[in-house]
Enzyme design. Sequence first.
Site, PDB file in Angstrom:
ATOM      1  N   SER A 223       0.843  -1.190   0.000  1.00 32.56           N
ATOM      2  CA  SER A 223       0.000   0.000   0.000  1.00 32.56           C
ATOM      3  C   SER A 223       0.881   1.243   0.000  1.00 32.56           C
ATOM      4  CB  SER A 223      -0.948   0.003   1.203  1.00 32.56           C
ATOM      5  OG  SER A 223      -0.223  -0.116   2.418  1.00 32.56           O
ATOM      6  N   MET A 224       0.460   2.257  -0.781  1.00 32.61           N
ATOM      7  CA  MET A 224       1.288   3.457  -0.959  1.00 32.61           C
ATOM      8  C   MET A 224       0.498   4.743  -0.728  1.00 32.61           C
ATOM      9  SD  MET A 224       3.516   2.233  -4.299  1.00 32.61           S
ATOM     10  CE  MET A 224       2.061   2.190  -5.356  1.00 32.61           C
ATOM     11  N   GLY A 225      -0.502   4.667   0.138  1.00 34.64           N
ATOM     12  CA  GLY A 225      -1.274   5.862   0.462  1.00 34.64           C
ATOM     13  C   GLY A 225      -1.979   6.428  -0.758  1.00 34.64           C
ATOM     14  N   GLY A 228      -1.833   4.790  -4.282  1.00 37.11           N
ATOM     15  CA  GLY A 228      -2.474   3.522  -4.579  1.00 37.11           C
ATOM     16  C   GLY A 228      -1.744   2.335  -3.997  1.00 37.11           C
ATOM     17  N   GLY A 254      -5.426   0.420   6.353  1.00 37.89           N
ATOM     18  CA  GLY A 254      -4.603  -0.753   6.075  1.00 37.89           C
ATOM     19  C   GLY A 254      -5.240  -2.034   6.595  1.00 37.89           C
ATOM     20  N   ASP A 255      -5.858  -1.941   7.770  1.00 44.25           N
ATOM     21  CA  ASP A 255      -6.543  -3.110   8.347  1.00 44.25           C
ATOM     22  C   ASP A 255      -7.723  -3.536   7.468  1.00 44.25           C
ATOM     23  OD1 ASP A 255      -4.783  -2.759  10.455  1.00 44.25           O
ATOM     24  OD2 ASP A 255      -6.215  -1.555  11.601  1.00 44.25           O
TER      25      ASP A 255
END
Length: 311
Positions: A223-225, A228, A254-255
Amino acid sequence: MKKAITVTMNPSLDKTITIDKLIPYGLNRVKSSRLDPGGKGINVAKVLESFKVDTLISGLIAGEQGKTLKGFLQQSGMNFSFLEIAGDTRTNIKLVDVSENKTTEINENGFSVSPQSLEQYKEMFRAQLEDVSLAVLAGSLPPGIPADFYAECIEIAKSNGVLTILDADGEPLKAGIKAVPYAVKPNIHELEAITGRRFQSKNEVLAAAKELLAAGIEIVIVSMGADGAIVADKNEAFAVESWDADIKSTVGAGDSMVGSLAYAILSGKSLYDIAKITTAAGTVTASKEGTQICTMSEVIESLDKVTVKIL
């Protein structure tokens, strides 16, 4: 639908405090506040419950705050089985600045775990894996638990034919990867930390993900905020972008990706579908205030807004 278990070794009571504008070192008046059960494994279980997956929350708990946390879970109808130990469950503060749409997090370390309690928990975890198809190992480890704990859990799960998803950071992530879980979901900063490299492009992120796949891991999601995510397995790789959502709180995003990933694996979804589902779940949660998480209906309604490109 098959059964899942989420492991939360360092649960918390999450107090979300909303203020109009944060004044550092000054007087801040509370606009609103709420208390929720917290910890990555608990958040993942909330998502799985929304996706109609039979889920057991496992882990450690302690003290009066632990009793309060269990009360919240009972009220919500969630299934849990904690090992009670000495000490007290931690409190985490989520300070939401409305003017900036940003959240400051203040997390306690948690209780200290004795070697005896840790061994007792491992035996409990092994017994809980009966009739379970997938285990999610997520979050920080409290004092007293060694960095290779998740690696041990992965080995225990494998010996029982149970798939694992690892979502950790630092040394627990590094050690856990060596045990080869089925899937991992580091964010870009966590991946940079364990590889010792700074990534300047999505292709560099993909190259690092391929190193994990070469080690035997089946699915890697980075994940890259706002940029994307990269979603890859041994046969395919995608760059995924979400829509232009009104981001209110990234807590639990993220969860939500991990919970929806677990659902997708248990449902036998393709990697393309996994890319869309996990990104939609993370974005929907980020568009909610405080510690609220996505629902299955919201994710399904948002799938067409997600852009997936082949790498």
